[in-house]
Every structure is written in structure tokens, then in C-alpha cells.
Scaffold this motif. Structure first.
Motif, PDB file in Angstrom:
ATOM      1  N   GLY A  63     -19.796  36.420  88.403  1.00  0.00           N
ATOM      2  CA  GLY A  63     -18.514  35.725  88.526  1.00  0.00           C
ATOM      3  C   GLY A  63     -17.420  36.465  87.793  1.00  0.00           C
ATOM      4  N   LEU A  64     -16.236  36.429  88.416  1.00  0.00           N
ATOM      5  CA  LEU A  64     -15.103  37.144  87.843  1.00  0.00           C
ATOM      6  C   LEU A  64     -13.961  36.173  87.689  1.00  0.00           C
ATOM      7  N   SER A  65     -13.178  36.362  86.655  1.00  0.00           N
ATOM      8  CA  SER A  65     -11.865  35.741  86.720  1.00  0.00           C
ATOM      9  C   SER A  65     -10.867  36.682  86.092  1.00  0.00           C
ATOM     10  N   THR A  66      -9.731  36.815  86.745  1.00  0.00           N
ATOM     11  CA  THR A  66      -8.648  37.554  86.138  1.00  0.00           C
ATOM     12  C   THR A  66      -7.523  36.543  85.966  1.00  0.00           C
ATOM     13  N   TYR A  67      -6.925  36.542  84.795  1.00  0.00           N
ATOM     14  CA  TYR A  67      -5.971  35.480  84.496  1.00  0.00           C
ATOM     15  C   TYR A  67      -4.754  36.054  83.790  1.00  0.00           C
ATOM     16  N   VAL A  68      -3.685  35.293  83.864  1.00  0.00           N
ATOM     17  CA  VAL A  68      -2.565  35.520  82.947  1.00  0.00           C
ATOM     18  C   VAL A  68      -2.205  34.136  82.469  1.00  0.00           C
ATOM     19  N   GLU A  69      -1.829  34.012  81.223  1.00  0.00           N
ATOM     20  CA  GLU A  69      -1.453  32.694  80.717  1.00  0.00           C
ATOM     21  C   GLU A  69      -0.067  32.757  80.100  1.00  0.00           C
ATOM     22  N   ILE A  70       0.462  31.586  79.915  1.00  0.00           N
ATOM     23  CA  ILE A  70       1.810  31.486  79.377  1.00  0.00           C
ATOM     24  C   ILE A  70       1.654  30.991  77.949  1.00  0.00           C
ATOM     25  N   CYS A  71       2.083  31.814  77.000  1.00  0.00           N
ATOM     26  CA  CYS A  71       1.807  31.506  75.599  1.00  0.00           C
ATOM     27  C   CYS A  71       3.054  31.642  74.753  1.00  0.00           C
ATOM     28  N   GLY A  72       2.821  31.521  73.451  1.00  0.00           N
ATOM     29  CA  GLY A  72       3.929  31.656  72.529  1.00  0.00           C
ATOM     30  C   GLY A  72       5.002  30.645  72.848  1.00  0.00           C
ATOM     31  N   MET A  73       4.587  29.395  73.005  1.00  0.00           N
ATOM     32  CA  MET A  73       5.505  28.324  73.417  1.00  0.00           C
ATOM     33  C   MET A  73       6.578  28.129  72.366  1.00  0.00           C
ATOM     34  N   GLY A  74       7.701  28.367  72.668  1.00  0.00           N
ATOM     35  CA  GLY A  74       8.192  29.124  73.828  1.00  0.00           C
ATOM     36  C   GLY A  74       9.682  29.064  73.723  1.00  0.00           C
ATOM     37  N   PRO A  75      10.399  29.551  74.668  1.00  0.00           N
ATOM     38  CA  PRO A  75      11.854  29.408  74.598  1.00  0.00           C
ATOM     39  C   PRO A  75      12.215  27.918  74.582  1.00  0.00           C
ATOM     40  N   SER A  76      13.154  27.547  73.732  1.00  0.00           N
ATOM     41  CA  SER A  76      13.469  26.128  73.564  1.00  0.00           C
ATOM     42  C   SER A  76      13.952  25.485  74.853  1.00  0.00           C
ATOM     43  N   ALA A  77      14.612  26.289  75.701  1.00  0.00           N
ATOM     44  CA  ALA A  77      15.127  25.734  76.949  1.00  0.00           C
ATOM     45  C   ALA A  77      14.008  25.123  77.783  1.00  0.00           C
ATOM     46  N   ALA A  78      12.796  25.669  77.615  1.00  0.00           N
ATOM     47  CA  ALA A  78      11.682  25.174  78.419  1.00  0.00           C
ATOM     48  C   ALA A  78      10.854  24.132  77.671  1.00  0.00           C
ATOM     49  N   LEU A  79      11.248  23.847  76.442  1.00  0.00           N
ATOM     50  CA  LEU A  79      10.405  22.974  75.622  1.00  0.00           C
ATOM     51  C   LEU A  79      11.205  21.852  74.980  1.00  0.00           C
ATOM     52  N   GLY A  80      12.056  21.265  75.750  1.00  0.00           N
ATOM     53  CA  GLY A  80      12.815  20.134  75.238  1.00  0.00           C
ATOM     54  C   GLY A  80      13.598  20.472  73.976  1.00  0.00           C
ATOM     55  N   GLY A  81      13.999  21.743  73.848  1.00  0.00           N
ATOM     56  CA  GLY A  81      14.820  22.125  72.709  1.00  0.00           C
ATOM     57  C   GLY A  81      14.039  22.578  71.493  1.00  0.00           C
ATOM     58  N   GLN A  82      12.717  22.406  71.529  1.00  0.00           N
ATOM     59  CA  GLN A  82      11.950  22.775  70.335  1.00  0.00           C
ATOM     60  C   GLN A  82      10.874  23.800  70.626  1.00  0.00           C
ATOM     61  N   GLY A  83      11.351  25.003  70.859  1.00  0.00           N
ATOM     62  CA  GLY A  83      10.403  26.088  71.078  1.00  0.00           C
ATOM     63  C   GLY A  83      10.365  27.060  69.917  1.00  0.00           C
ATOM     64  N   TRP A  84      11.216  26.810  68.934  1.00  0.00           N
ATOM     65  CA  TRP A  84      11.321  27.717  67.784  1.00  0.00           C
ATOM     66  C   TRP A  84      10.254  27.394  66.749  1.00  0.00           C
ATOM     67  N   GLU A  85      10.206  28.211  65.726  1.00  0.00           N
ATOM     68  CA  GLU A  85       9.398  27.857  64.555  1.00  0.00           C
ATOM     69  C   GLU A  85      10.088  28.395  63.309  1.00  0.00           C
ATOM     70  N   SER A  86       9.755  27.772  62.183  1.00  0.00           N
ATOM     71  CA  SER A  86      10.442  28.099  60.934  1.00  0.00           C
ATOM     72  C   SER A  86       9.507  28.739  59.920  1.00  0.00           C
ATOM     73  N   ALA A  87      10.116  29.489  59.016  1.00  0.00           N
ATOM     74  CA  ALA A  87       9.370  30.003  57.859  1.00  0.00           C
ATOM     75  C   ALA A  87      10.336  30.227  56.711  1.00  0.00           C
ATOM     76  N   ARG A  88       9.845  30.028  55.536  1.00  0.00           N
ATOM     77  CA  ARG A  88      10.626  30.369  54.339  1.00  0.00           C
ATOM     78  C   ARG A  88       9.763  31.296  53.497  1.00  0.00           C
ATOM     79  N   VAL A  89      10.382  32.332  52.986  1.00  0.00           N
ATOM     80  CA  VAL A  89       9.647  33.269  52.147  1.00  0.00           C
ATOM     81  C   VAL A  89      10.335  33.346  50.792  1.00  0.00           C
ATOM     82  N   ARG A  90       9.543  33.225  49.763  1.00  0.00           N
ATOM     83  CA  ARG A  90      10.094  33.303  48.407  1.00  0.00           C
ATOM     84  C   ARG A  90       9.314  34.341  47.611  1.00  0.00           C
ATOM     85  N   VAL A  91      10.057  35.264  47.031  1.00  0.00           N
ATOM     86  CA  VAL A  91       9.439  36.152  46.052  1.00  0.00           C
ATOM     87  C   VAL A  91       9.662  35.498  44.699  1.00  0.00           C
ATOM     88  N   GLU A  92       8.576  35.190  44.027  1.00  0.00           N
ATOM     89  CA  GLU A  92       8.657  34.485  42.744  1.00  0.00           C
ATOM     90  C   GLU A  92       9.032  35.472  41.640  1.00  0.00           C
TER      91      GLU A  92
END
Ligand code: FES
Ligand code: FES
Lengths: 783, 156
Positions: free
Chosen positions: A455-484
Motif C-alpha cells: 500500500g502506498l500513500s502520498t500526501y500533502v498536509e496543511i500545517c503551521g496553523m496558520g495565517p490569521s485570515a484563515a483562522l478566525g483572526g488567531q493564527g499567530w503565536e506569541s513568545a517573550r524572551v528574557r535574558v536574566e
């Protein structure tokens, strides 16, 4: 002259996980491990019927039971707790209001009807058994096709039928595409409901402090901030007085990307009683009242030319919503439409979805969430087409791939795949599998009367969800970095990993840029009081979007540090480099200071020129410009025993392209786990309902999760086609295995059964189903 | 009723209802939350502990049945904050993701190696079939057990 310190390199290295020591020693803390003094335990009386009128709820015996502090029925809460939140709707969707406790009617087996709160777990469960509900069992809607019959009982009396929503997507001209075909293959295909089954059930511990008017909620969730926002609205409390902590979370697979009734109730009750309230789901409840995945029944039509070129694909599908929507129930089905063309050039597509209300728990995101369904349709149809046209399954796939030079490739479903090289992954997988040899082996086995299938399958998937336009405005992600000030680095991530290992991979991302050791980086997540507002971990986005946010936040801090270092060394900031625990001038490496020295300087404002903002802490919200599109080829060899119908997976080869890998060890783990889950669906997993809407296999004894001895050793390899939509070049890996494996395994089994004339069976391919099909075929009946 | 038992080398006494499950006694009374619950029906193995040196599913043992016995939980597998070779190898080989099945899996593996110090891959896969993992697909768990067996040199 001092030598330039060696550039560190952690990204791309398979270093072992930093969260493991606490996990392997039993020191990690999941929700149920938090034991607050005075905690009350909550338990539920749930409907045993798929559909029933509730004529009365008598709580008197439950209230009188030992240890019971409070008991609630639906009527007690009317107007006090808002309905369960839904999002991701399509236009004109009918939206039923989901109460936290059933009112006049119970609409699925497992629906909570009453809640009791007692001093111990045992007392709460005892008392829940004493709740007396006067039910009148009613006819239930279980089957998707029958649900739409005019005489079918209605799940929601206020709607005139059981249609939940209709949605369609089209590209090109489907009729013209089908007319242009030499052959048109039609097949009815089901993608049955399965249970996500995170090993840790859901759980919530809510603690309201009346004096401070603050609430802390420990929840086994993938989306702590979303939970906080939505829960605040549901219980009418200011969002900033609620702190949600996702401690150690024992797997989610989409099932914890949601806001459930029990969470709102726990939050409500702790505020009522001023004491901590805990609810830990039992496995039985998890089967009944945590979302299910998949649930599609469709008709596919694929048009092809004699040479195997696909001209069109049409898919009409009934989508099993369950009785109520959970957060993303509707949206999941639309993802199937977006991915319908898969990795193939299909000029004309059309998908029409009819959402159907049934007397069942909601379906929602389960690992892959809509994309495995699309891949499954395509891969099954291609195998049927190959059979019809007398082509090799590998050839027909190859024939329809866009060439590497055609990327970015715009699909007829309206997406643009930024990068890809599908031929390379296919070739590599075939080579690794020894495809021609596998085929020879199969032919030889057939001569000996054995049933081998490839059996074979070749696939492509849609990941890294995602641009906000396609995700009800919330496709971003946040991070804060602190050097102590001591030179240690803390990364705060809005993503909320739960087993994926970002405590390690994010540390790798930060350490590289600062030229310090991974051990000097600490990654904090899953606490809304501590980390910036985040979206969460799902849709293979944790590293792709969350990790990219770390990159930007980290670079902002590093740039500031470089300015301070440049000042100190009287050099140009652009000439400052970080490596080997030192900050130095690239063109004059003898000008150098320990990383911690520059860090300390940033917090000692006397050392900074006037007007300089002290400190080393930056936040970034990363908005991805597009999804990412990982792809790959899986090749499976199975043996089917026609006497018993049993399937044994003999070999499993997977070549996946997830772009750049931050930590290849973690990538392997994700793919292994995904393959196991997908294979589980192919062969064993399915929620089976009786006519009254009760699941008949809602225990781990009856619902077969893959076990170690049922799975082979996976043979993995990869190609690397980075994406340009994020600075890491990573495309996401959480769902690839699941998407690739289900069709590959099913195709292998049906390839094995081809000599019997059996060309399609719906999942799961349990021995009995196979045995029956083979027996029928042997008797000369229809396959 | 009174229940006395020895947990991870320490004698402990509890007053618990006769119906108390061993897993609840360990978690809620003894505060040893490394032992997990994922089914309460003796299928998943998340609650595996050692009772007098034998792996048992502690959700299916009454605490009173353990009266007078020696219990080892994941917290007590390696004394003095050191790691048992199985723990080391689960870490080394990436034998866990969410970690929820891990304590039970490690103790089941301990039992397996006790019986078969040098198991084949097939024997390992069958030996842990009473323990479910939803995250890993088992391959790295199998690798970890094999590596631990090698590290222990055929001796437990
Ligand atoms: S919790 Fe004991 S076997 Fe599952
Ligand atoms: S690591 Fe999550 S269940 Fe095994």
C-alpha cells in the motif's frame, strides 16, 4: 589574536528532552496530582440514552448522601452559566445552544444531567449514582443517511430537519472536468468516528479565592488562554481575574483543544462554594463526553484520462456533527475541502458538505483534523483508478504530481503550496522500501497462496496553523524572551505544548542565537499569568508558529544586547557576535566579555548611557503569512490471513518532508506516534453505536487501541524542502504520520485482497470484516 | 480500616475505607502521584506498581489486599535520586512524549527484564502489551527497554 569562539549549533541536533527527568521519575504534575487542602470532588449523572425526555431530576437522595456539599440539575443553573462556546462556523450554520447540564431533553449518551460535589472522590461518585432522573427514552438519530429522511426524529426541535450546515468549495468546472475524463471512478467511502484517547483523561481543578476575587484553574488543556477568555465569558467573571494553568498535560491530539461543560461547572461551583473543586474524567466519560474525530460518509467521483491524468474530483459528504457543536466542529470539515486536491494537479474539484445533527457527542479536531479525511479519499480513489486503468499505484501518483519547478503551486481549492518536491519523496520511499522487490515478493507469495499487499500513500498536509485570515483572526503565536542579569535565558511561550518537547526545541532555538548552552535556557509555558497571550498547540503549529515567535523575540533581545556590547567595546553593533558563552567583536575577537557580563550590564542602568531603556526582555507575536505544506510518501507491506481475516503489518516505510528539523529525535517520535494512530484507525478503531445511540464499545476493553506487538518497526527517512513562510524553515510534524498512514495501511490490505475481487472496504479493517468479504468472494457473491 | 504497608522502603500506616483502591491510596493518601490512572479497568497499565516484586495494576488491587506487602512505585525505583537504567534509557531513546504512560511502562518493563534479562524485540513487544501508549508508537519504548537490558548486562 584571540580566536573566534566556535559557533554553537543546537538547531538540527537530536538532543534528548529536558522535561524527561521529572516524567521518568514520577515527579511531573498533571492536573489530578495537584492536591489542595479542602478540595471538593465533582461527579456527574449522565444520560444513559442517546435521546430521552427528562421529565424530572430528583436530587434529594444525592444531597442527603454522606459528604455531599452541593448538587445541581440543569434547572438550578439556568441563566447562571453561559452556553458552551463555538467558533469556526460557516455562514448560515444552525447553532444549537449547548447548556452545561441537560434541561428538558438529553441529546446524547453521556450528556451530563446533574452534578454533585462531595468531600471525597468516592462520595461524589456514590452520590451521582443516587441522582434520580425520570427519563423517557426517545428514538435516536444515529445513521447519517437516515438522519436526513423526512420522518427522522429531529435532534433539535427548533430546526426543521437535522441539517446542521451546508458548505461547498469548488475550483475549475467540475462538470467539464468529468466530461473530459475517459473513465470516471465512483466510490462510497466512510471515515468512521474514532476516539482521540489521550492517555490522561480530561481534568480540571478550579480554586476561587473570595478575598482576592481571583480564580485559578488547572486544566488539562491545549489552549489555556482561549480557555480563560471563553470561560470568563461563560461564567461572567473578568478575564484578568482568572488564571489558567495547563500543567503537565498527558496528550491531547485535538481533544483538549476545546472548552467543555465540566470546566465551566467547576469554575462556577468553586465560586459558589469558595473551595477548590476538582473533576477528573473517568475513561468511560472520556469515551462518551470528550470529542470524537472524523465522522464522514461520502461519495467520491474521480475522472481520469486513460494515461492516468486526473481531470476532476467530486466529493459529496455527510458530516457527523453530533448533537451540539464543540469549539471547531464545523471548521474541521471545511479543512477536508481545502485539502481535497492533495499533492496532485486536479484542475476541477468540488466538495459539498452537509453537516448532520445526530444523537451523539460532537466531533471536532482529532490529529489531522479534516486533512486525513481528504488524503484518505484521494488515496483510495487513486488506487481504484490504478486498478481500473491497469497502472501501478506509484506511477499514477507520480503522473499527477506538480513538478518541483511548478512551486509555489496554486491548487484548484485556492491554496498556494509554497514549496514541495513530491517526486523526490516518492522516489526515496520506493527505493527505501525496495518497491520492485516488494512486488516480486508479493507475486511469489500469491503463487504460494499467501495474501501479501503493498500500500502506498502520498500526501500533502496543511500545517503551521496558520495565517490569521484563515483562522478566525488567531493564527499567530506569541513568545517573550528574557535574558536574566546572570546570563540565564528564559523563554515564555504562548504555545502550550503537551508532550511534543518544545521545552527542549525552543531552548535549542534560543541557545543558538545567544551562543550559550541549552542548559542555560529555561522554557516556560501553559500559565496565563506568566506567559504572553497565546493561541496554543494544535494543527502542527507549536514549533512552526510558536518557535518562529521565539526566533523574533530572541533576535530583538539579541539586537539590544549587541548595542550594549558595541557601546562597551566601542564597536559597531553589526560587528557584535555571540558564541561559546561570549559576546565579542567579530573583526576584533580579543574584545570580548562573558555573555553574563553583558547581561548584567543591561540591568545596571548606571552603566548605560542616559535615555537608554534598561533590561533585556522582548515579546513578539508572529503572524505566519501562509500555512506550511509538509508532504511525504508512506509504503506499507502487509500480510492478510484469508482464513481469519487478520492483518499483519510486515514493513512500514515512511519518507516525510517536514522542512528543517529543530530536533530530529522529536520529529521521529512525532511520526512514530502519528503512524500508530493512523494505523489504529485503519485496522481497529471505530466508535460503534447501538440503535438507541449508545456507544457499544466505550471502554478500553472493547475499543482497540494499537498495542506494541501489533505494530512493526517503522523505517523512517526524510527529504528536506524548507518553507520560506517562517524563519525556521520548519513545516510542522505533529500530524504527518496520522495523515499518511491510514490510507497506506488500508491500500495495502485491499491490495492483498485484490485477487478475491475485493477492491474497497470501509475502515476499520477488522478481521471479521475481511473474513466476511473473502468468504463472500469465494462463494462467488458480490464483494 | 487500618492498613500498613511498606512503600518504597518506608513503613506507612493508613486509615482507609475497605473499598479503597491501592492506586488511590498511593496517590491521594501517600501523595505518590507518579502512579497514574487512565482506565481504572486494568487495561492500560498506567497504574502499574511493584507489589512484593511483581508488577500489578494498582487500580485493580484493593489497598487492603496490599496489607503487609512491599510496594515500589516509580518514585522508589532508583534510590537516592539516581536513575535506574530503564529510566536512563527511556530518556536517552526518547521513549516518552506526554509521559503519562511512562511510570507504568517502566515498571512493566522492569518486570519483563526480571523474567527475561535479554529479551528479543518480539518478546519486548509482547511483554508490554498490557501497557498502552497513545503517543510514541512504542518503537522508542522498545529501543529503551532493549538498551536498558544491555546496560544491565542481563542482570536486573
Ligand atoms: S488505570 Fe489501572 S490499568 Fe488502567
Ligand atoms: S507518552 Fe503519552 S501515552 Fe505514552
Amino acid at each position: 589574536m584571540a580566536s573566534i569562539p566556535e559557533a554553537p549549533k543546537f538547531i538540527g541536533v537530536p538532543i534528548k528532552r529536558r522535561d524527561d527527568p521529572r516524567l521518568i521519575q514520577g515527579r511531573a504534575r498533571y492536573v489530578d496530582d495537584f492536591q489542595l487542602p479542602g478540595t471538593l470532588h465533582m461527579a456527574f449523572a449522565r444520560s444513559p440514552y442517546g435521546h430521552a425526555a427528562i421529565r424530572g431530576v430528583d436530587l434529594s437522595k444525592a444531597r442527603a448522601a454522606p459528604g455531599v456539599v452541593a448538587a445541581y440539575a440543569g434547572a438550578d443553573l439556568a441563566g447562571k452559566i453561559g452556553p458552551v462556546p463555538v467558533a469556526g462556523l460557516v455562514p448560515d450554520a444552525r447553532v444549537p445552544v449547548q447548556p452545561v447540564l441537560a434541561g428538558g431533553r438529553a441529546l446524547f449518551a453521556g450528556e451530563p444531567v446533574a452534578a454533585v460535589v462531595a468531600r471525597t472522590r468516592y462520595q461524589a461518585r456514590d452520590a451521582a449514582d443516587l441522582v434520580e432522573v425520570d427519563y423517557q427514552a426517545l428514538d435516536a438519530v444515529v445513521d447519517l443517511e437516515k438522519a436526513l429522511a423526512p420522518a427522522a426524529p429531529r435532534v433539535h426541535a427548533q430546526f426543521e430537519d437535522n441539517v446542521a450546515f451546508r458548505w461547498a468549495i469548488a475550483g475549475g468546472d467540475i462538470e467539464a472536468g468529468l466530461r473530459a475524463a475517459d473513465v470516471v471512478i465512483k466510490q462510497k467511502i466512510a471515515n468512521p468516528r474514532v476516539v482521540p484517547l489521550a492517555l490522561e483523561p480530561r481534568g480540571v481543578l478550579a480554586h476561587y479565592l473570595p478575598g482576592e476575587d481571583k480564580m485559578t484553574i488547572w486544566s488539562s488543556t491545549q489552549v489555556p488562554h482561549k480557555l480563560r477568555t471563553l470561560l470568563a465569558q461563560q461564567i461572567g467573571m473578568a478575564e484578568n481575574r482568572i488564571r489558567v494553568i495547563a500543567p503537565e498535560v498527558g496528550g491531547g491530539f485535538g481533544s483538549k483543544l476545546n472548552v467543555y461543560r465540566e470546566e465551566a461547572l467547576a469554575a462556577y461551583v468553586t465560586r459558589e462554594l469558595g473551595r477548590p473543586v476538582k473533576w477528573i474524567e473517568s475513561r468511560g466519560e472520556n469515551f462518551l463526553a470528550t470529542i470524537h474525530g472524523r465522522g464522514q460518509l461520502g461519495e467520491a467521483e474521480m475522472g481520469l484520462r486513460r494515461d492516468g491524468t486526473i481531470t476532476a474530483l467530486r466529493y459529496n459528504v455527510l458530516a457527523d456533527c453530533g448533537a451540539y457543536y464543540q469549539l471547531l466542529t464545523v471548521a474541521i470539515f471545511t479543512l477536508t475541502g481545502l485539502m481535497l486536491p492533495g499533492p496532485y494537479k486536479i484542475p476541477h474539484i468540488e466538495m459539498k458538505v452537509t453537516g448532520v445533527f445526530t444523537h451523539k457527542m460532537a466531533t471536532d479536531a482529532y490529529r489531522g483534523a479534516g486533512r486525513p479525511e481528504a488524503t484518505y479519499i484521494l488515496e483510495r480513489m487513486l488506487d481504484l483508478a490504478a486498478l481500473e486503468l491497469g497502472m501501478d499505484p506509484a506511477e499514477i501518483r507520480r503522473k499527477n504530481f506538480p513538478a518541483k519547478a511548478e512551486f509555489p503551486y496554486a491548487t484548484s481549492a485556492g491554496l498556494t503550496y509554497d514549496s514541495g518536491d513530491y517526486h523526490a519523496a516518492l522516489d526515496k520511499a520506493l527505493q527505501k522500501a525496495g518497491y520492485p522487490e516488494m512486488r516480486r515478493q508479493q507475486a511469489e507469495a500469491r503463487r504460494q497462496g499467501r495474501c501479501l499487499g503493498v500500500g502506498l500513500s502520498t500526501y500533502v498536509e496543511i500545517c503551521g496553523m496558520g495565517p490569521s485570515a484563515a483562522l478566525g483572526g488567531q493564527g499567530w503565536e506569541s513568545a517573550r524572551v528574557r535574558v536574566e542579569p546572570t546570563g540565564k535565558v528564559t523563554v515564555f511561550s504562548g504555545a502550550s505544548p503537551h508532550g511534543q518537547g518544545q521545552e527542549t526545541s525552543f531552548a535549542q532555538i534560543a541557545a543558538d542565537a545567544f551562543g550559550i548552552a541549552v542548559e542555560d535556557v529555561e522554557v516556560i509555558h501553559g500559565d496565563t499569568d506568566v506567559v504572553p497571550y497565546g493561541v496554543g498547540t494544535f494543527g502542527s503549529r507549536g514549533t512552526v508558529v510558536g518557535g518562529s515567535a521565539v526566533v523574533f523575540a530572541r533576535d530583538k533581545v539579541r539586537d539590544k544586547m549587541a548595542r550594549f556590547a558595541a557601546m562597551r567595546f566601542e564597536a559597531d553593533a553589526a560587528d557584535i557576535a555571540f558564541a561559546g558563552g561570549k559576546v565579542f567583536v567579530r573583526s576584533a575577537p580579543e574584545k570580548s566579555a562573558p555573555f553574563a557580563r553583558i547581561a548584567q550590564m543591561a540591568y545596571d542602568a548606571i552603566q548605560l548611557p542616559p535615555g537608554t531603556e534598561p533590561g533585556l526582555e522582548e515579546t513578539h507575536f508572529f503572524e505566519p503569512p501562509n500555512f506550511t505544506f509538509p508532504f511525504g510518501t508512506h509504503v506499507v507491506l502487509v500480510e492478510v490471513d484469508p482464513q481469519t481475516g487478520e492483518v499483519k503489518i510486515l514493513r512500514y516505510v515512511a519518507v516525510d518532508d517536514v522542512g528543517n528539523m529543530i530536533n530530529p529525535l522529536l520529529v521521529r517520535g512525532q511520526i512514530h506516534g502519528g503512524i500508530a494512530q493512523g494505523a489504529g484507525q485503519a485496522l481497529e478503531e471505530e466508535v460503534i453505536y447501538g440503535g438507541g445511540g449508545q456507544p457499544l464499545n466505550a471502554t478500553l476493553m472493547h475499543y482497540a487501541l494499537p498495542k506494541a506487538h501489533q505494530l512493526p518497526r517503522f523505517e523512517l527517512d526524510h527529504t528536506t524542502t524548507p518553507t520560506s513562510v517562517n524563519p525556521l524553515g520548519a513545516k510542522g510534524v505533529g500530524e504527518a504520520g496520522t495523515i499518511g498512514s491510514t490510507p497506506a495501511v488500508v491500500n495495502a490490505v485491499l491490495d492483498a485482497l485484490a485477487p478475491f475481487g475485493v477492491h474497497h472496504l470501509d475502515m476499520p479493517l477488522r478481521p471479521e470484516k475481511i473474513w466476511r468479504a473473502v468468504s463472500r468472494a469465494r462463494k462467488g457473491g458480490p464483494a | 480500616m487500618n492498613i500498613s504497608l511498606c512503600i518504597n522502603g518506608q513503613s506507612r500506616a493508613f486509615d482507609a475505607e475497605p473499598r479503597t483502591l491501592l492506586v488511590h491510596l498511593l496517590r491521594d493518601e501517600a501523595g505518590l502521584t507518579g502512579t497514574h490512572i487512565a482506565c481504572e479497568t486494568s487495561v492500560c497499565g498506567a497504574c502499574t506498581v511493584l507489589l512484593d516484586g511483581k508488577a500489578v495494576k494498582s487500580c485493580t488491587v484493593l489497598a487492603v489486599q496490599a496489607e503487609g506487602s512491599e510496594i515500589t512505585t516509580i518514585e522508589g525505583l532508583a534510590p537516592g535520586g539516581k536513575l535506574h537504567p530503564l529510566q536512563e534509557q527511556f530518556w536517552e531513546k526518547h521513549g516518552l512524549q506526554c509521559g503519562y504512560c511512562t511510570p507504568g511502562m517502566i515498571l512493566a518493563a522492569w518486570q519483563l527484564l526480571e523474567r527475561r534479562p535479554d529479551p528479543s524485540e518480539e518478546e519486548i513487544r509482547h511483554g508490554i502489551e498490557g501497557n498502552l501508549c497513545r503517543c510514541t508508537g512504542y518503537q522508542h519504548i522498545v529501543d529503551a527497554i532493549q538498551a536498558a537490558a544491555a546496560q544491565m548486562g542481563g542482570k536486573r
